[in-house]
Design an enzyme around this catalytic site. Structure first.
Site, PDB file in Angstrom:
ATOM      1  N   GLU A   1     -21.645  40.189 -15.921  1.00 39.64           N
ATOM      2  CA  GLU A   1     -21.565  39.843 -14.505  1.00 39.64           C
ATOM      3  C   GLU A   1     -21.365  41.045 -13.590  1.00 39.64           C
ATOM      4  O   GLU A   1     -21.577  40.948 -12.370  1.00 39.64           O
ATOM      5  CB  GLU A   1     -20.443  38.818 -14.265  1.00 39.64           C
ATOM      6  CG  GLU A   1     -19.019  39.332 -14.478  1.00 39.64           C
ATOM      7  CD  GLU A   1     -18.539  39.249 -15.917  1.00 39.64           C
ATOM      8  OE1 GLU A   1     -17.306  39.268 -16.115  1.00 39.64           O
ATOM      9  OE2 GLU A   1     -19.371  39.171 -16.826  1.00 39.64           O
TER      10      GLU A   1
ATOM     11  N   SER B   1     -12.944  27.737  15.487  1.00 41.84           N
ATOM     12  CA  SER B   1     -12.308  29.036  15.686  1.00 41.84           C
ATOM     13  C   SER B   1     -13.260  30.059  16.287  1.00 41.84           C
ATOM     14  O   SER B   1     -12.842  31.133  16.694  1.00 41.84           O
ATOM     15  CB  SER B   1     -11.817  29.571  14.330  1.00 41.84           C
ATOM     16  OG  SER B   1     -12.920  29.883  13.505  1.00 41.84           O
ATOM     17  N   GLY B   2     -14.550  29.736  16.309  1.00 36.77           N
ATOM     18  CA  GLY B   2     -15.545  30.720  16.731  1.00 36.77           C
ATOM     19  C   GLY B   2     -16.111  31.500  15.571  1.00 36.77           C
ATOM     20  O   GLY B   2     -17.055  32.260  15.725  1.00 36.77           O
ATOM     21  N   GLY B   3     -15.528  31.312  14.373  1.00 34.16           N
ATOM     22  CA  GLY B   3     -15.977  32.032  13.196  1.00 34.16           C
ATOM     23  C   GLY B   3     -17.126  31.341  12.483  1.00 34.16           C
ATOM     24  O   GLY B   3     -17.560  30.255  12.857  1.00 34.16           O
TER      25      GLY B   3
ATOM     26  N   HIS C   1     -19.225  42.618 -20.262  1.00 34.39           N
ATOM     27  CA  HIS C   1     -19.255  41.800 -19.044  1.00 34.39           C
ATOM     28  C   HIS C   1     -20.633  41.877 -18.379  1.00 34.39           C
ATOM     29  O   HIS C   1     -20.931  42.840 -17.669  1.00 34.39           O
ATOM     30  CB  HIS C   1     -18.175  42.278 -18.060  1.00 34.39           C
ATOM     31  CG  HIS C   1     -16.780  41.946 -18.486  1.00 34.39           C
ATOM     32  ND1 HIS C   1     -16.163  40.773 -18.152  1.00 34.39           N
ATOM     33  CD2 HIS C   1     -15.898  42.635 -19.255  1.00 34.39           C
ATOM     34  CE1 HIS C   1     -14.949  40.740 -18.683  1.00 34.39           C
ATOM     35  NE2 HIS C   1     -14.763  41.859 -19.359  1.00 34.39           N
TER      36      HIS C   1
ATOM     37  N   CYS D   1     -16.138  38.292 -23.359  1.00 37.38           N
ATOM     38  CA  CYS D   1     -14.959  39.108 -23.633  1.00 37.38           C
ATOM     39  C   CYS D   1     -13.859  38.269 -24.302  1.00 37.38           C
ATOM     40  O   CYS D   1     -13.979  37.932 -25.467  1.00 37.38           O
ATOM     41  CB  CYS D   1     -14.482  39.795 -22.353  1.00 37.38           C
ATOM     42  SG  CYS D   1     -13.366  41.184 -22.661  1.00 37.38           S
TER      43      CYS D   1
END
Length: 509
Positions: free
Chosen positions: A169, A221-223, A167, A79
């Site tokens: 993508e 954090s537990g994440g 595009h 583009c």
């Protein structure tokens, strides 16, 4: 060094999508602002120029020097990138009579050209530009057109330099993946060996070399991110990794205990610290979201600093920073506008005197999960929804009190447990409840009530950069609403948030 595709960002909303599509081909790539081009080393196999909201005809438009790689490495302009190379080297770009936006079909395709190998005639592509190329230089060859766009694709003769005005993508370009594979694999000759297994192998080796026998402290954090970072580091340095899990009083119901238990089963050296009262005191009477975040960040750093000093000779602070954190902190015009100050990037105070190690800083969230799977981390951790660093503080609109935290924890637990029970949890990217600063009239039994309202929020997403509200079944929402109102004292009304990102954000604060 890892084979790399370099993506130069000119400010397009689609730049990250280009990176994701390249990585789906098991090829590593990096995004850099157009005005901060890195050194072109031998491991860079090709360059992609992104789209942009700018017009190449504007005197202030991005116009970098491309001489370090143009004609020397395979180059694909998408583009704006295509328009830039046409405009810069003797062609002409003009404002289109009408904005070319949406689906189009390729009416001409040169399938003998390596970029368009196996692309169908009449293939659907996605256009998104206001300018259009009206003339190409003499040494440029047309390799694709649509009915309205003559120069939909070109190649510079004698160079592996290509430009396309659509595009590839985005999902609407139905054969975009084939085109990108043609460029990345067939033209750039990337070997497609960047996998979760190879990432673990090279990252662990790099961490061993970088850290040696040094001690590292990590705030868990537990994440997903901090857990995967912890296991990678543990694999590299073993007992020299010290993990600290701080209970700020703003976690989900029973989360502190359950997360600590899961980490012990993973063999990690974790210390839990109950600091609820410190956080509640710092947040008393604070209603501004940004002030809440800063107060929480300050107390966390104070607690974390105190605990880390109890470990002798710590040299490094590990963080679970991931690639979107990095990208959101650097834009093509320098630091991006502050939306929320909750990323790990650049938040370390000088007085901590620790070097920073970020083993996940090149990965998107879904890639972090794939690495976690390779490391055999429990699916209960890997499938966890993202949870904000400031916790429930930004899901309570207005000031924070222990009673409001209790209420929103109960509401959140009912919502999340029902999502899991009805096999909806993994269909949702992120879900939670928001305590609203409004009260409304209700009727319970024969009594009139005047109590609080909560909003439920559930979104679908790939990486959190954009998100759509989740179309949960009405029957499910009705069941959850009924359970919340019947079981959580202080709530008499439940609403459901149907806003997408953009324009709304996933969290309310």
């Amino acid at each position: 060094m890892q084979e790399t595709i370099l993506i130069l960002d000119f400010g397009s909303q689609y730049t990250q999508l280009i990176a994701r599509r390249v990585r789906e081909l098991n090829v590593y790539c990096e995004i850099h602002p157009y005005n901060k081009i890195p050194e072109i080393t031998k491991h860079i196999k090709g360059v992609i120029l992104s789209g942009s909201p700018f017009s190449v005809r504007n005197p202030d438009a991005p116009n970098p020097d491309l001489s370090a790689f143009k004609g020397k490495l395979p180059l694909l302009g998408v583009c704006y990138g295509a328009q830039l190379m046409a405009h810069k080297f003797g062609g002409e770009v003009q404002a289109s009579e009408h904005r070319e936006y949406g689906r189009a079909n390729l009416s001409y395709v040169n399938t003998a050209n390596p970029l368009f190998k196996n692309i169908s005639n009449n293939s659907q592509v996605w256009m998104s530009h206001a300018d259009t190329i009206t003339r190409i230089p003499d040494n440029y060859e047309i390799i694709s057109s649509t009915r309205d766009v003559k120069y939909a694709g070109y190649q510079i003769l004698g160079e592996q330099t290509y430009g396309i005005q659509f595009h590839p993508e985005v999902y609407h370009s139905l054969e975009g993946e084939i085109l990108l594979k043609n460029f990345v694999v067939n033209i750039c000759h990337c070997s497609q060996n960047w996998t979760a297994d190879s990432f673990v192998e090279t990252t662990v080796a790099d961490l061993k070399q970088k850290l040696g026998n040094d001690k590292v402290v990590l705030g868990l954090s537990g994440g997903v991110d901090s857990s995967v970072a912890a296991v990678l580091l543990h694999k590299a340095i073993g007992k020299n990794l010290y993990c600290i899990f701080v209970d700020n009083g703003l976690l989900r119901k029973d989360e502190f205990e359950s997360v600590l238990d899961s980490y012990k089963h993973m063999g990690l050296n974790v210390k839990g610290v109950n600091a609820k009262d410190l956080f509640y005191s710092a947040l008393a009477g604070v209603t501004d979201p940004e002030k809440k975040r800063k107060a929480i960040g300050k107390i966390f750093i104070d607690v974390f600093d105190t605990e880390s000093k109890r470990i002798e000779d710590v040299k490094w602070l590990a963080q679970g920073t991931i690639y979107p954190d990095i990208i959101e902190s650097i834009s093509v015009k320098g630091p991006s506008a502050t939306i929320k100050s909750h990323h790990n990037v650049g938040g370390l105070p000088d007085y901590m005197k620790l070097k920073v190690v970020e083993p996940l800083k090149t990965l998107f969230k879904d890639e972090v999960r794939r690495v976690g799977k390779t490391l055999n981390i429990d699916d209960a951790i890997l499938s966890r929804h993202p949870f904000p660093g400031p916790g429930l503080a930004i899901r309570i609109l207005g000031d924070i009190t222990a009673e409001k935290v209790r209420i929103i924890q109960e509401v959140d637990a009912i919502f999340i447990n029902n999502l899991k029970a009805d096999n909806l949890y993994k269909e949702v990217w992120q879900a939670g409840a928001i305590f609203l600063p409004v009260q409304s009239v209700g009727v319970m039994g024969d009594e009139r009530t005047y109590e609080n309202a909560v909003a439920l929020r559930a979104v679908t997403s790939t990486d959190g950069m954009t998100a759509d509200w989740c179309h949960l079944p009405y029957e499910f929402l009705g069941k959850v609403s009924n359970e919340i109102i019947n079981k959580v004292k202080g709530i008499n009304r439940v609403v459901y948030d149907i806003s997408s990102k953009p324009p709304a954000t996933i969290e309310w604060e």
